[in-house]
Motif scaffolding. Structure first.
Motif, PDB file in Angstrom:
ATOM      1  N   LEU A  57       1.044  -1.252   0.328  1.00 13.63           N
ATOM      2  CA  LEU A  57       0.191  -0.215  -0.560  1.00 13.63           C
ATOM      3  C   LEU A  57       0.771   1.526   0.072  1.00 13.63           C
ATOM      4  O   LEU A  57       0.935   2.056  -0.920  1.00 13.63           O
ATOM      5  CB  LEU A  57      -0.769  -0.051   1.413  1.00 13.63           C
ATOM      6  N   LEU A  58       1.770   1.425   1.204  1.00 14.43           N
ATOM      7  CA  LEU A  58       3.319   2.807   0.791  1.00 14.43           C
ATOM      8  C   LEU A  58       4.065   2.272  -0.266  1.00 14.43           C
ATOM      9  O   LEU A  58       4.485   3.097  -0.827  1.00 14.43           O
ATOM     10  CB  LEU A  58       3.672   1.830   1.713  1.00 14.43           C
ATOM     11  N   ALA A  59       4.234   1.214  -0.789  1.00 12.79           N
ATOM     12  CA  ALA A  59       5.372   0.630  -1.771  1.00 12.79           C
ATOM     13  C   ALA A  59       4.934   1.771  -3.526  1.00 12.79           C
ATOM     14  O   ALA A  59       5.556   1.702  -3.849  1.00 12.79           O
ATOM     15  CB  ALA A  59       5.879  -0.516  -1.790  1.00 12.79           C
ATOM     16  N   GLU A  60       3.550   1.417  -3.304  1.00 12.77           N
ATOM     17  CA  GLU A  60       2.766   1.984  -4.980  1.00 12.77           C
ATOM     18  C   GLU A  60       2.412   2.694  -4.786  1.00 12.77           C
ATOM     19  O   GLU A  60       2.195   3.014  -5.724  1.00 12.77           O
ATOM     20  CB  GLU A  60       2.325   0.622  -5.076  1.00 12.77           C
ATOM     21  N   ARG A  61       2.704   3.349  -4.053  1.00 12.66           N
ATOM     22  CA  ARG A  61       2.094   4.778  -3.644  1.00 12.66           C
ATOM     23  C   ARG A  61       2.624   5.846  -4.821  1.00 12.66           C
ATOM     24  O   ARG A  61       3.570   6.013  -4.731  1.00 12.66           O
ATOM     25  CB  ARG A  61       2.129   5.729  -2.545  1.00 12.66           C
ATOM     26  N   THR A  62       1.663   7.246  -5.057  1.00 19.36           N
ATOM     27  CA  THR A  62       2.000   8.074  -6.035  1.00 19.36           C
ATOM     28  C   THR A  62       0.892   8.666  -5.712  1.00 19.36           C
ATOM     29  O   THR A  62      -0.315   9.245  -5.509  1.00 19.36           O
ATOM     30  CB  THR A  62       1.959   7.855  -7.125  1.00 19.36           C
TER      31      THR A  62
END
Length: 285
Positions: A260-265
């Motif tokens: 959820l955090l690693a892919e956040r933009t």
């Protein structure tokens, strides 16, 4: 468990968008195929960052413009001149990081390899830092709480940095918190200040949340002994103070452990945490 079987098992249950699931399947399969075709073969459960660098560098031959893929300068060149390739490269490293998180969760490995140094660091979005949503903040607190000795040698320092950012301190302020302006208020809270570089201004007073106070109290007995003349709260190897970019490095390592955090933009940065805060939910978050 066979790595390909573990990959399929993970992707079946992982909380990923369908597009991410397809991308992760492709990139991790490429990695596992590369490992199997080396002579001698590379054990994907017992590999080093140098193996991942050799694999990932093969995708950047054209963008490196004749440079060897040998460190931060090479990544900086790709990020500056070939932004799209740098973004793809960082997503590739994220895919491997998430895969190895799954390997650890399933008992296939003991430690997740730290691939932070293989990230180009280019922002996925040029917009200003956007506060974490309540859901993202909850996940961030979970990630910080789970950051322990199996993740990093100085995990107490890393957790304290994250909590200080959530207090609203900017990365440069975290780096400058001064032991001479550190006061235990005896109720679970602490007062801290971050003087300016010339020590002409002692800086704004911050009264820390009890959660940060607990992290501070846990960290202090393990603080690396500072060099003569160093008074910063956060110290690194050799007793030197951290630089203002160090908190961002730590946050990148932490957020890479959860999709959820690693892919956040835009990506989660140290500034993102500073703008978020602990408990309030700002309008438009």
């Amino acid at each position: 468990m066979d790595p390909l079987t573990l990959l399929d098992d993970w992707l079946t249950t992982a909380p990923l968008r369908s597009s991410s699931r397809i991308e992760y399947q492709r990139e991790v399969t490429r990695w596992l195929t590369w490992c199997a075709t080396q002579r001698p073969p590379v054990d994907p459960y017992d590999c080093g960052i140098e193996h991942v660098a050799a694999w990932a560098g093969g995708f950047l031959t054209e963008q490196l413009d004749g440079r060897p893929f040998d460190g931060p300068d090479a990544l900086a060149h790709v990020a500056e001149h070939h932004r799209a390739a740098a973004l793809t490269h960082d997503r590739r490293i994220t895919a491997l990081t998430q895969f190895y998180e799954a390997c650890k969760d399933r008992g296939a490995i003991r430690l997740v390899p730290d691939l932070t140094m293989l990230r180009s660091g280019v922002d996925r979005d040029a917009t200003p830092p956007r506060r974490l949503t309540p859901e993202e903040r909850s996940v961030m607190l979970y990630v910080v709480g789970m950051w322990g000795p199996e993740r990093a040698r100085h995990y107490r320092r890393d957790r304290l940095i994250a909590f200080l950012l959530l207090e609203g301190l900017r990365p440069a302020e975290v780096a400058r918190i001064d032991m001479r302006h550190l006061y235990d208020l005896q109720d679970g809270r602490w007062e801290v200040r971050a003087p300016d570089y010339e020590y002409e201004n002692v800086g704004k007073k911050h009264v820390l949340e009890p959660l940060t106070g607990a992290a501070l109290k846990e960290y202090l007995p393990h603080r690396i002994k500072p060099e003569d003349g160093v008074h910063t709260l956060i110290t690194v190897q050799g007793g030197r103070p951290i630089d203002s970019g160090y908190p961002n490095l730590i946050i990148r390592q932490m957020t890479a452990t959860h999709p959820l955090l690693a892919e956040r933009t835009p990506p989660v940065t140290a500034d993102t945490l500073s703008h978020t805060g602990f408990w309030d939910t700002p309008a438009g978050a």
